[in-house]
Scaffold this active site. Structure first.
Site, PDB file in Angstrom:
ATOM      1  N   GLU A 164       3.066 -65.065 -79.075  1.00  9.56           N
ATOM      2  CA  GLU A 164       3.284 -66.349 -78.420  1.00  9.56           C
ATOM      3  C   GLU A 164       2.513 -67.458 -79.143  1.00  9.56           C
ATOM      4  O   GLU A 164       3.041 -68.559 -79.365  1.00  9.56           O
ATOM      5  CB  GLU A 164       2.832 -66.277 -76.955  1.00  9.56           C
ATOM      6  CG  GLU A 164       3.579 -65.238 -76.125  1.00  9.56           C
ATOM      7  CD  GLU A 164       2.911 -63.872 -76.122  1.00  9.56           C
ATOM      8  OE1 GLU A 164       3.005 -63.180 -75.095  1.00  9.56           O
ATOM      9  OE2 GLU A 164       2.299 -63.480 -77.146  1.00  9.56           O
ATOM     10  N   CYS A 177      -0.233 -61.921 -72.213  1.00 11.39           N
ATOM     11  CA  CYS A 177      -1.582 -61.619 -71.726  1.00 11.39           C
ATOM     12  C   CYS A 177      -2.131 -62.805 -70.924  1.00 11.39           C
ATOM     13  O   CYS A 177      -1.732 -63.956 -71.116  1.00 11.39           O
ATOM     14  CB  CYS A 177      -2.515 -61.274 -72.884  1.00 11.39           C
ATOM     15  SG  CYS A 177      -3.005 -62.685 -73.905  1.00 11.39           S
TER      16      CYS A 177
END
Length: 367
Positions: A61, A84
């Protein structure tokens, strides 16, 4: 929470398929972290892509956002695994997503890590981000099977491989090659995707293998060489010993041969004094546990008949490859038969795939 009622369009599936391809390409090269793929889309146009970095960082990401030359505000993000949400060596991906005002997040499956599982969904929702999960879930579960096994069992994902002739000979002193050069490339691809390659000192002393990846451009991804050598019988003139450097070679032993031990340590090998069982053999499960703690998350076993049979009998392989030649080998002088065909069919025969590489037949058995 997102449910089966979520409707995914053909475009959603196309973008997630690309994210899965990105994750698949980096699989086995991201250390302790799972390989993740990420695609950022705005007005149905891909504006950036990202993968988990080599060794596990930065996360996909982060890379996708950093790689983007356009404004990511109000865009959609497609991620193969739940992002996460906790601080580790890098900030949380959820924080990065919120900070950059991404409006929609699609991810395939929850992370198995208890620090993450299911929590990111709530965090993103609280920040008014539209979140949907389950997109291409089946494909993602297959991709992350090894990661799930790593985290659940604290063991490496284990792939076995053996090459044999049409008449099931795996070694003959009349030839160095059993299968063709195309099959060799698949062998080296499996090595490229593995953290470690395991054999016994007996196989090493007979074959003098290099145990490295020789695909052009990928030699730096050669796995660590792992040798089971109870009595330290390893040939000190072998290629493996001559090429020891930076602890790229791990040797499990149970011997008082101080001269050989000190020589190998001085060369740079990482020696582990491993107790044996009552039958004087190593406990393979304990060795696998130890390898996991040393960062071996994907293990390739290229042993001889005896080591392969031990793994097959205990059903330790998650996948097992047979590379079968279309030609017979003459049974002259010294040769070794593959004696585990029946075990393989009984314990692994239910799930298998066949294909050909040239004249060789490759069969993949799955546990």
């Amino acid at each position: 929470m997102s449910t089966k009622k979520d409707n995914f369009t053909p475009k959603d599936k196309k973008f997630m398929k690309l994210a899965l391809d990105l994750a698949r390409a980096r699989k086995g090269l991201t250390g302790d972290n799972p390989s993740v793929g990420c695609v950022i889309v705005k007005k149905d146009k891909i504006i950036s892509i990202g993968q988990t970095g080599y060794g596990g960082r930065p996360h996909a990401e982060h890379n996708a956002i950093s790689n983007c030359f356009e404004e990511v505000k109000d865009s959609k993000m497609y991620i193969t695994l739940e992002p996460c949400n906790h601080y580790g060596k890098t900030p949380p991906c959820t924080k990065n997503i919120v900070k950059n005002k991404i409006s929609e997040v699609y991810y395939s499956i929850d992370d198995i890590d208890v620090k993450v599982k299911g929590k990111s969904y709530s965090i993103l929702k609280k920040n008014n981000i539209n979140v949907k999960k389950g997109l291409l879930k089946k494909e993602a579960l297959n991709l992350y099977k090894s990661y799930y096994i790593n985290r659940k069992k604290q063991l490496p994902y284990i792939i076995g491989k053996i090459a044999l002739s049409k008449n099931k000979i795996i070694y003959s002193d009349t030839t160095k090659r059993i299968t063709n050069k195309i099959s060799d490339k698949l062998t080296h691809y499996l090595r490229f995707k593995s953290d470690g390659i395991l054999i016994t000192s007996k196989t090493l002393n007979i074959d003098d293998p290099k145990l490295n990846c020789r695909l052009e451009g990928y030699t730096k991804f050669s796995p660590k060489r792992i040798i089971l050598d109870k009595n330290l019988k390893i040939n000190l003139k072998s290629y493996v010993v001559k090429s020891i450097k930076n602890e790229n070679t791990i040797i499990f032993y149970n011997s008082n041969n101080k001269t050989k031990k000190n020589f190998l340590i001085k060369k740079g090998a990482f020696l582990i004094n491993q107790p044996t069982q009552r039958n004087e053999n190593f406990d393979l499960k304990k060795i696998l546990k130890k390898l996991y703690t040393l960062g071996i998350k994907n293990l390739l076993v290229e042993g001889g008949d005896k080591l392969t049979k031990s793994f097959l009998q205990k059903k330790m392989f998650n996948e097992f490859y047979t590379f079968k030649s279309s030609e017979n080998l003459l049974k002259k002088n010294k040769y070794v038969n593959f004696t585990s065909s029946d075990i393989l069919k009984t314990k692994y025969g239910r799930y298998k795939t066949n294909f050909k590489l040239g004249t060789d037949r490759i069969t993949i058995y799955k546990n």
